[in-house]
Structure formats: structure tokens, C-alpha cells
Motif scaffolding. Structure first.
Motif, PDB file in Angstrom:
ATOM      1  N   CYS A  13       0.915  -1.194   0.065  1.00  0.00           N
ATOM      2  CA  CYS A  13       0.025  -0.149   0.113  1.00  0.00           C
ATOM      3  C   CYS A  13       0.801   1.166   0.160  1.00  0.00           C
ATOM      4  O   CYS A  13       1.812   1.580   0.866  1.00  0.00           O
ATOM      5  N   THR A  14       0.563   1.951  -1.123  1.00  0.00           N
ATOM      6  CA  THR A  14       1.499   3.369  -1.348  1.00  0.00           C
ATOM      7  C   THR A  14       0.900   4.353  -0.554  1.00  0.00           C
ATOM      8  O   THR A  14       1.394   5.578  -0.503  1.00  0.00           O
ATOM      9  N   CYS A  16      -1.962   6.001  -1.729  1.00  0.00           N
ATOM     10  CA  CYS A  16      -2.515   6.770  -2.678  1.00  0.00           C
ATOM     11  C   CYS A  16      -3.739   7.226  -2.448  1.00  0.00           C
ATOM     12  O   CYS A  16      -4.239   8.063  -2.913  1.00  0.00           O
ATOM     13  N   ASP A  17      -4.651   6.573  -1.469  1.00  0.00           N
ATOM     14  CA  ASP A  17      -5.967   6.911  -1.353  1.00  0.00           C
ATOM     15  C   ASP A  17      -7.114   6.522  -2.226  1.00  0.00           C
ATOM     16  O   ASP A  17      -8.178   6.761  -1.926  1.00  0.00           O
ATOM     17  N   CYS A  19      -8.610   3.989  -3.158  1.00  0.00           N
ATOM     18  CA  CYS A  19      -9.755   2.915  -2.697  1.00  0.00           C
ATOM     19  C   CYS A  19     -10.666   3.563  -1.804  1.00  0.00           C
ATOM     20  O   CYS A  19     -11.772   2.985  -1.625  1.00  0.00           O
ATOM     21  N   VAL A  45      -3.302   3.019   4.181  1.00  0.00           N
ATOM     22  CA  VAL A  45      -4.648   2.907   4.328  1.00  0.00           C
ATOM     23  C   VAL A  45      -5.005   1.469   4.935  1.00  0.00           C
ATOM     24  O   VAL A  45      -4.466   0.842   4.638  1.00  0.00           O
ATOM     25  N   CYS A  62      -7.513  -0.905  -6.479  1.00  0.00           N
ATOM     26  CA  CYS A  62      -5.918  -0.579  -5.840  1.00  0.00           C
ATOM     27  C   CYS A  62      -5.181  -1.123  -7.200  1.00  0.00           C
ATOM     28  O   CYS A  62      -5.042  -1.965  -7.677  1.00  0.00           O
ATOM     29  N   THR A  64      -2.005  -1.266  -7.287  1.00  0.00           N
ATOM     30  CA  THR A  64      -0.747  -2.090  -6.772  1.00  0.00           C
ATOM     31  C   THR A  64      -1.342  -3.436  -6.129  1.00  0.00           C
ATOM     32  O   THR A  64      -0.543  -4.346  -5.789  1.00  0.00           O
TER      33      THR A  64
HETATM   34  S1  SF4 Z   1      -5.600   2.015  -3.375  1.00  0.00           S
HETATM   35 FE1  SF4 Z   1      -5.881   1.837  -1.137  1.00  0.00          FE
HETATM   36  S2  SF4 Z   1      -4.833   0.029  -0.749  1.00  0.00           S
HETATM   37 FE2  SF4 Z   1      -4.197   0.475  -2.688  1.00  0.00          FE
HETATM   38  S3  SF4 Z   1      -2.158   1.529  -2.579  1.00  0.00           S
HETATM   39 FE3  SF4 Z   1      -3.883   2.971  -2.591  1.00  0.00          FE
HETATM   40  S4  SF4 Z   1      -4.476   3.541  -0.461  1.00  0.00           S
HETATM   41 FE4  SF4 Z   1      -3.251   1.571  -0.322  1.00  0.00          FE
END
Ligand code: SF4
Ligand code: SF4
Length: 104
Positions: A13-14, A16-17, A19, A45, A62, A64
Motif C-alpha cells: 500500500c503506497t 495513494c488513497d 480505494c 490505508v 487498488c 498495486t
Molecule cells: S488504493 Fe488503497 S490499498 Fe491500494 S495503494 Fe492506494 S491507498 Fe493503498
């Protein structure tokens, strides 16, 4: 409620927000702080287990592939009333514009 059916691989989990906005139940929230020793610069997250109903709306959101389905979540074996969550503190994410006509 009270049953988590998705999980996040924290190392993948990077933060990135992306999700967060796919969850209708506000079960995907960022941690307030970045855990010690984490390799990513941004905090992760997490799945707030008490809020997740297992609708799987977030699966596929997501980039990743950190989000995945948990067929038999550990929380289903023990009452959260007996074992209060030990998850870290999360922060609220504003999901709507002020007049609630569309996503923030
Ligand atoms: S989409 Fe959600 S779970 Fe996936 S990297 Fe971004 S914050 Fe993390
Ligand atoms: S499975 Fe549904 S309730 Fe659980 S985190 Fe994903 S979108 Fe939210």
C-alpha cells in the motif's frame, strides 16, 4: 457488520488513497501516522474491521493490488466485544463536496 472480508497488504500500500472513495461504508481510512520502519513515505490505508460489510465494492480499485478478499476473516471467529480492535488511529476523510452533490 463486524466482519472484515477484505484486507490490505501494508507493504504493497503506497497510501495513494484511491480505494477510500470506493467504499460506501467508510471502512477504508488512512492511519493517522506512518508506522515506524515503513518503507513508503506516506502512511497506509487500513480496513476498519468494524465498518467493513464485505461488499467487495473496493476490490479492483487498488493500482498495486494491495487489496484482496479474505474468505474467512479472523474477526468472524471472535466477538469484537470480547476483543476490542487494536488497529491504529485513523483520520476522517472528507468524501463529499459541501452541498453533497458529488464526490469531493
Ligand atoms: S488504493 Fe488503497 S490499498 Fe491500494 S495503494 Fe492506494 S491507498 Fe493503498
Ligand atoms: S468490502 Fe465493501 S465495506 Fe469492506 S472495505 Fe471494501 S467497499 Fe468497504
Amino acid at each position: 457488520m463486524g466482519q472484515s472480508m477484505v484486507a490490505i497488504v501494508e507493504d504493497d500500500c503506497t497510501g495513494c488513497d484511491l480505494c477510500i472513495y470506493h467504499c460506501p461504508f467508510e471502512a477504508l481510512l488512512p492511519l493517522a501516522t506512518n508506522p515506524p520502519g515503513r518503507t513508503h513515505a506516506k502512511r497506509p490505508v487500513i480496513v476498519v474491521e468494524q465498518n467493513c460489510v464485505g461488499c467487495l465494492s473496493c476490490i479492483g480499485s487498488c493500482p498495486t493490488d494491495a487489496l484482496h478478499e479474505v474468505a474467512v476473516p479472523p474477526i468472524s471467529f471472535e466477538s469484537p466485544l470480547l476483543n476490542p480492535s487494536t488497529q491504529g488511529e485513523t483520520v476522517v476523510v472528507k468524501r463529499w463536496k459541501n452541498r453533497a452533490t458529488r464526490w469531493a
